[in-house]
Design a protein around this motif. Structure first.
Motif, PDB file in Angstrom:
ATOM      1  N   ASP A 415       0.832  -1.208   0.000  1.00  0.00           N
ATOM      2  CA  ASP A 415       0.000   0.000   0.000  1.00  0.00           C
ATOM      3  C   ASP A 415       0.866   1.257   0.000  1.00  0.00           C
ATOM      4  N   GLY A 416       1.985   1.192   0.725  1.00  0.00           N
ATOM      5  CA  GLY A 416       2.858   2.358   0.814  1.00  0.00           C
ATOM      6  C   GLY A 416       3.465   2.742  -0.507  1.00  0.00           C
ATOM      7  N   ASN A 417       3.918   1.764  -1.278  1.00  0.00           N
ATOM      8  CA  ASN A 417       4.539   2.078  -2.567  1.00  0.00           C
ATOM      9  C   ASN A 417       3.547   2.620  -3.578  1.00  0.00           C
ATOM     10  N   LEU A 418       2.295   2.211  -3.461  1.00  0.00           N
ATOM     11  CA  LEU A 418       1.264   2.799  -4.319  1.00  0.00           C
ATOM     12  C   LEU A 418       1.111   4.286  -4.044  1.00  0.00           C
ATOM     13  N   VAL A 419       1.186   4.652  -2.777  1.00  0.00           N
ATOM     14  CA  VAL A 419       1.078   6.071  -2.409  1.00  0.00           C
ATOM     15  C   VAL A 419       2.284   6.846  -2.935  1.00  0.00           C
TER      16      VAL A 419
END
Length: 425
Positions: A415-419
């Motif tokens: 989820d973090g890398n998508l952000v």
């Protein structure tokens, strides 16, 4: 005739407006300095230094403006966009990235004197460096330390750590467990805002979390070194029962009544919390400052120092930088540090005897200054959104026992890398 009189009046008003933008009509310059000092001692120190500057510089007056940590980011953004930003801006280094990349802050490399640039270590300058430029002067910092019930620890017979011989994270967990029992806890973790505390302490174990590739893009990883600190907290709460689960949603100040009441042996807090403890602790309460646990990288710890910046739109950048230099002379930096109960970044200021006393354990904190490094997320664009939408809820659920380590990793990374990807296109 009437038309000519109106035209003259309008021109006069325009000239007055122009002169007020560039100083007063008599040629004096006025700089607005927005300070976020809030403790009485700190506010007094800042105002006294402004008065001293004004007495020495009659042609460059500094006007003190009181700001607030609670709203500074939004307030500054509004003032930048409205063209009403103060000339000199007090903030924290982890709040500067968007302003620096957005062109709102002046690059200070050519404006600052060599004295100031050489006095502050490179590791501190890195906290306010974005791209190839310096956009703030880091001047106050604080390590996260353990505030301990000295009597409790002494009676228990456990080894008392020092900066020279700190506890390891494994030893810390074992001792916390030993100090617990009968409704009392070895430690209370106030983790209402868990992200910066976790990431900054994880530098001691070699944790990085954010990794910049050859293409300059940043991605999130959650490796073995990143697991040590969060796993320690999780296991103290959920496996050992040695850390209070109720304090996970608290801020640091919220834990102090229980600490004073003998419910917790230790509380990890910022170094400046000593002031509240001095003011609020019951008479005779014996406390002491201990270094945070050490890992593979020793006592290394991430910090986001307080900073002073100059607005890009300021018509008086040179004078603003001169005021910053005055404010951060070694003797003045010491005054600001004592007022805020924090550590100065300057090497000369750190030598001051007032910061090496055993009273209020100043010496313990000062001994940790050389181990402080730029916080891992310092220059990561998109970090605020990653922190608020991904990391904070994920860490909160993990620490409470609602999710396991694999789920924590999945959320932080996937989820973090998508952000972050949205900010690096």
């Amino acid at each position: 005739m009437r038309t000519r009189w109106i035209l003259a009046l309008v021109m006069g008003l325009l000239l007055t407006a122009c002169s007020s933008d560039d100083g007063s009509s008599d040629g004096r310059i006025t700089l607005r300095f927005q300070s976020l000092a809030w403790q009485e001692e700190s506010v007094d120190a800042n105002k006294e230094l402004v008065e001293e500057w004004n007495a020495l510089h009659p042609d460059v007056k500094v006007e003190y403006v009181q700001g607030s940590w609670d709203s500074v980011h939004d307030q500054l953004l509004t003032s930048f966009e409205g063209g009403e930003a103060p000339d000199i801006i007090h903030d924290a280094s982890d709040d500067l990235a968007d302003f620096a990349y957005g062109g709102y802050l002046a690059e200070l490399g050519e404006l600052l004197p060599e004295r100031l640039k050489s006095d502050i270590p490179q590791r501190s300058w890195e906290t306010a460096t974005f791209g190839d430029g310096i956009y703030g002067v880091p001047f106050l910092q604080e390590p996260r330390v353990l505030i301990a019930n000295a009597k409790w620890l002494k009676e228990s017979g456990v080894r008392i750590p020092t900066p020279e011989k700190p506890w390891t994270w494994e030893e810390f967990r074992s001792i916390v467990k030993e100090l617990s029992g009968e409704g009392k806890y070895g430690v209370a973790w106030p983790l209402k805002e868990p992200v910066s505390a976790t990431l900054n302490l994880s530098l001691s174990t070699g944790g990085q979390m954010f990794h910049r590739g050859e293409d300059g893009k940043v991605t999130v990883r959650f490796d073995a070194a990143d697991e040590v600190v969060p796993r320690t907290v999780h296991d103290e709460v959920n496996t050992d029962g040695s850390a209070s689960s109720t304090t996970l949603g608290m801020g640091g100040s919220d834990t102090l009544p229980g600490f004073f009441g003998g419910k917790y042996a230790m509380v990890p807090l910022g170094f400046s919390y000593r002031q509240q403890i001095v003011q609020q602790a019951p008479k005779g309460f014996d406390w002491q400052v201990l270094p945070a646990p050490a890992g593979a990288d020793g006592l290394t710890q991430g910090v986001s120092p307080q900073t002073l910046s100059v607005a890009e739109d300021s018509p008086h950048k040179k004078e603003a930088a001169e005021f910053i230099d005055f404010l951060l002379r070694p003797e003045n930096m010491v005054r600001l540090a004592l007022g805020d109960w924090m550590l100065p970044t300057g090497t000369e200021a750190l030598k001051d005897p007032a910061l090496h006393t055993t009273k209020d354990d100043w010496a313990t904190g000062t001994a940790l200054a050389a181990q402080l490094r730029s916080a891992p997320a310092q220059s990561v664009r998109g970090y605020p959104e990653w922190k608020d939408k991904v990391a904070t809820p994920a860490f909160q659920e993990y620490y409470s026992g609602a999710i396991d380590l694999d789920e924590l990793r999945k959320r932080l990374v996937e989820d973090g890398n998508l952000v972050l990807a949205r900010y690096q296109r």
